[in-house]
Scaffold this motif. Structure first.
Motif, mmCIF file in Angstrom:
data_model
loop_
_atom_site.group_PDB
_atom_site.id
_atom_site.type_symbol
_atom_site.label_atom_id
_atom_site.label_comp_id
_atom_site.label_asym_id
_atom_site.label_seq_id
_atom_site.Cartn_x
_atom_site.Cartn_y
_atom_site.Cartn_z
ATOM 1 N N VAL A 209 0.829 -1.203 0.000
ATOM 2 C CA VAL A 209 0.000 0.000 0.000
ATOM 3 C C VAL A 209 0.865 1.255 0.000
ATOM 4 C CG1 VAL A 209 -1.709 1.337 1.282
ATOM 5 C CG2 VAL A 209 -1.926 -1.161 1.141
ATOM 6 N N LEU A 210 1.849 1.292 0.900
ATOM 7 C CA LEU A 210 2.642 2.505 1.094
ATOM 8 C C LEU A 210 3.688 2.728 0.001
ATOM 9 C CD1 LEU A 210 3.179 2.203 4.955
ATOM 10 C CD2 LEU A 210 1.690 3.823 3.775
ATOM 11 N N SER A 211 4.296 1.647 -0.492
ATOM 12 C CA SER A 211 5.399 1.797 -1.442
ATOM 13 C C SER A 211 5.014 1.483 -2.881
ATOM 14 C CB SER A 211 6.572 0.892 -1.033
ATOM 15 O OG SER A 211 7.147 1.324 0.175
ATOM 16 N N SER A 212 3.811 0.991 -3.112
ATOM 17 C CA SER A 212 3.382 0.715 -4.481
ATOM 18 C C SER A 212 2.132 1.506 -4.854
ATOM 19 C CB SER A 212 3.123 -0.789 -4.671
ATOM 20 O OG SER A 212 4.330 -1.517 -4.622
ATOM 21 N N VAL A 213 1.034 1.280 -4.136
ATOM 22 C CA VAL A 213 -0.228 1.915 -4.502
ATOM 23 C C VAL A 213 -0.108 3.446 -4.480
ATOM 24 C CG1 VAL A 213 -2.645 2.247 -3.881
ATOM 25 C CG2 VAL A 213 -1.610 -0.024 -3.688
ATOM 26 N N VAL A 214 0.333 3.987 -3.360
ATOM 27 C CA VAL A 214 0.411 5.453 -3.220
ATOM 28 C C VAL A 214 1.417 6.072 -4.193
ATOM 29 C CG1 VAL A 214 0.958 7.354 -1.654
ATOM 30 C CG2 VAL A 214 -0.386 5.403 -0.830
ATOM 31 N N PRO A 215 2.678 5.581 -4.250
ATOM 32 C CA PRO A 215 3.632 6.207 -5.174
ATOM 33 C C PRO A 215 3.261 6.044 -6.647
ATOM 34 C CG PRO A 215 4.789 4.961 -3.480
ATOM 35 C CD PRO A 215 3.349 4.599 -3.377
ATOM 36 N N TYR A 216 2.776 4.844 -7.045
ATOM 37 C CA TYR A 216 2.442 4.651 -8.453
ATOM 38 C C TYR A 216 1.396 5.670 -8.905
ATOM 39 C CZ TYR A 216 4.730 0.035 -8.224
ATOM 40 O OH TYR A 216 5.625 -0.985 -8.069
ATOM 41 N N ALA A 217 0.372 5.865 -8.084
ATOM 42 C CA ALA A 217 -0.682 6.813 -8.432
ATOM 43 C C ALA A 217 -0.189 8.258 -8.322
ATOM 44 C CB ALA A 217 -1.895 6.600 -7.525
ATOM 45 N N ALA A 218 0.510 8.566 -7.225
ATOM 46 C CA ALA A 218 0.943 9.945 -6.983
ATOM 47 C C ALA A 218 1.953 10.421 -8.022
ATOM 48 C CB ALA A 218 1.538 10.060 -5.584
ATOM 49 N N ASP A 219 2.904 9.557 -8.387
ATOM 50 C CA ASP A 219 3.927 9.964 -9.345
ATOM 51 C C ASP A 219 3.322 10.219 -10.723
ATOM 52 O OD1 ASP A 219 5.767 9.745 -7.353
ATOM 53 O OD2 ASP A 219 6.637 7.860 -8.030
ATOM 54 N N LEU A 220 2.357 9.407 -11.112
ATOM 55 C CA LEU A 220 1.695 9.626 -12.404
ATOM 56 C C LEU A 220 0.977 10.971 -12.412
ATOM 57 C CD1 LEU A 220 0.851 8.463 -15.182
ATOM 58 C CD2 LEU A 220 -1.174 7.539 -14.054
ATOM 59 N N ILE A 221 0.291 11.282 -11.322
ATOM 60 C CA ILE A 221 -0.413 12.563 -11.214
ATOM 61 C C ILE A 221 0.572 13.729 -11.238
ATOM 62 C CG2 ILE A 221 -1.831 13.994 -9.681
ATOM 63 C CD1 ILE A 221 -3.157 11.369 -8.737
ATOM 64 N N ALA A 222 1.682 13.582 -10.495
ATOM 65 C CA ALA A 222 2.679 14.652 -10.444
ATOM 66 C C ALA A 222 3.286 14.927 -11.817
ATOM 67 C CB ALA A 222 3.772 14.287 -9.440
ATOM 68 N N LEU A 223 3.573 13.858 -12.578
ATOM 69 C CA LEU A 223 4.203 14.028 -13.881
ATOM 70 C C LEU A 223 3.270 14.647 -14.910
ATOM 71 C CD1 LEU A 223 6.336 10.791 -13.947
ATOM 72 C CD2 LEU A 223 7.198 13.102 -14.371
ATOM 73 N N ARG A 224 2.002 14.771 -14.585
ATOM 74 C CA ARG A 224 1.074 15.500 -15.447
ATOM 75 C C ARG A 224 1.120 16.996 -15.158
ATOM 76 N NH1 ARG A 224 -3.821 11.138 -14.693
ATOM 77 N NH2 ARG A 224 -3.382 9.876 -16.526
ATOM 78 N N ARG A 225 1.770 17.367 -14.061
ATOM 79 C CA ARG A 225 1.758 18.767 -13.623
ATOM 80 C C ARG A 225 3.112 19.449 -13.689
ATOM 81 N NH1 ARG A 225 -2.472 16.261 -10.948
ATOM 82 N NH2 ARG A 225 -4.299 17.595 -10.567
ATOM 83 N N VAL A 226 4.199 18.672 -13.690
ATOM 84 C CA VAL A 226 5.534 19.272 -13.697
ATOM 85 C C VAL A 226 6.377 18.622 -14.790
ATOM 86 C CG1 VAL A 226 5.431 19.767 -11.224
ATOM 87 C CG2 VAL A 226 6.479 17.636 -12.008
ATOM 88 N N PRO A 227 7.388 19.334 -15.298
ATOM 89 C CA PRO A 227 8.272 18.761 -16.323
ATOM 90 C C PRO A 227 9.069 17.570 -15.794
ATOM 91 C CG PRO A 227 8.487 21.151 -16.230
ATOM 92 C CD PRO A 227 7.689 20.745 -15.028
#
Length: 288
Positions: A209-227
């Motif tokens: 949950v902490l090292s896969s679910v959250v980062p996989y989703a969060a990093d994808l969202i972040a990369l839509r907002r920053v270079p």
């Protein structure tokens, strides 16, 4: 600072913090199910959470959507296993330094100005000072650390690409499902051996949950907002948060060089944020 950048920063920080806490929890499962077992459970948990949320329909995927998704699945299955095994063979300091070469290479390759280049190089130097890795003759461990670095670089680039080609969380959901299928033999072997139960399993689920679910989703969202380059520089906060987690959660006293490394990384990231605020890319519409 624009709203997109601020949201991206908050998302990256949350992702990194969750990842490091999950890594600490998952380490408790190594003795009972091993690194491969932890990675297998992580993929199962990620797929079980992300698939019902994202509801990807693979029958509608085009080849332009499928090939990066399959590559991302390969990265998911390889990245953590290679890092965990490298840590076991050459130690945390050298393994972390080697792994950070991946996002550092992405940051350097994407540098557009001297300030970008300086921030990326300073972040790399800060990570080195933070962990001060010693020499190692375990070339297999070094090779695995470099493999983890290549996977991390690919993870950043593929997430950036898939964020444009698939809506929502469909990309990480589909990729984790494929990766989980590949790890079924590992889980079967552990079940037959009577090892996939008890505290070890619970630790691995929490790590999922902490090292896969959250980062996989969060990093994808972040990369839509920053270079991509900005994201790669900010990945230097991972070893910093790992050191701080050890201080706060485990009572580990930080050495002078660790505080110095943290100061360098924080300064490099602050400069990168300020530079990005002045010369940020034209705002892109975020897929919904």
């Amino acid at each position: 600072m624009g709203r997109a950048t601020a949201a991206g920063l908050a998302t990256m920080a949350a992702s990194a913090a969750s990842n490091q806490v999950g890594a600490a929890v998952g380490a408790h499962a190594f003795a009972s199910i091993g690194p491969a077992g932890v990675v297998a459970v992580r993929q199962f948990v990620a797929a079980a959470v992300l698939l019902p949320v994202a509801r990807p329909d693979p029958r509608r995927f085009t080849w332009a959507q499928w090939w990066p998704t399959l590559l991302l699945a390969l990265v998911f299955g390889t990245m953590n296993l290679s890092l965990y095994t490298a840590v076991d063979r050459v130690g945390l300091g050298l393994a972390v330094t080697l792994e950070f070469l991946g996002p550092l290479a992405v940051a350097l390759a994407g540098s557009r100005t001297r300030t970008d280049l300086f921030c990326a190089a300073a972040a790399g130097a800060g990570v080195y000072v933070l962990v001060l890795p010693g020499p190692a003759r375990d070339y297999t461990g070094i090779g695995l650390g470099l493999l983890a670095a290549a996977c991390w670089a690919a993870y950043i680039l593929l997430n950036r690409l898939l964020g444009k080609r698939l809506p929502g969380l469909q990309a990480p959901a589909a990729a984790t499902a494929v990766s989980a299928l590949a790890y079924l033999p590992v889980a079967a072997a552990l079940i037959v051996a009577g090892r996939l139960h008890g505290p070890g399993l619970l630790y691995a689920v929490a790590a999922g949950v902490l090292s896969s679910v959250v980062p996989y989703a969060a990093d994808l969202i972040a990369l839509r907002r920053v270079p991509t380059q900005f994201f790669a520089v900010m990945m230097s906060i991972h070893p910093v948060l790992a050191a701080l987690a050890g201080l706060v959660l485990l009572g580990e006293v930080l050495a002078v060089h660790e505080w110095a490394g943290i100061a360098i990384v924080v300064s490099a990231n602050a400069l990168a944020v300020a530079s990005h605020r002045r010369t940020r890319e034209p705002r892109q519409e975020v897929p919904r």
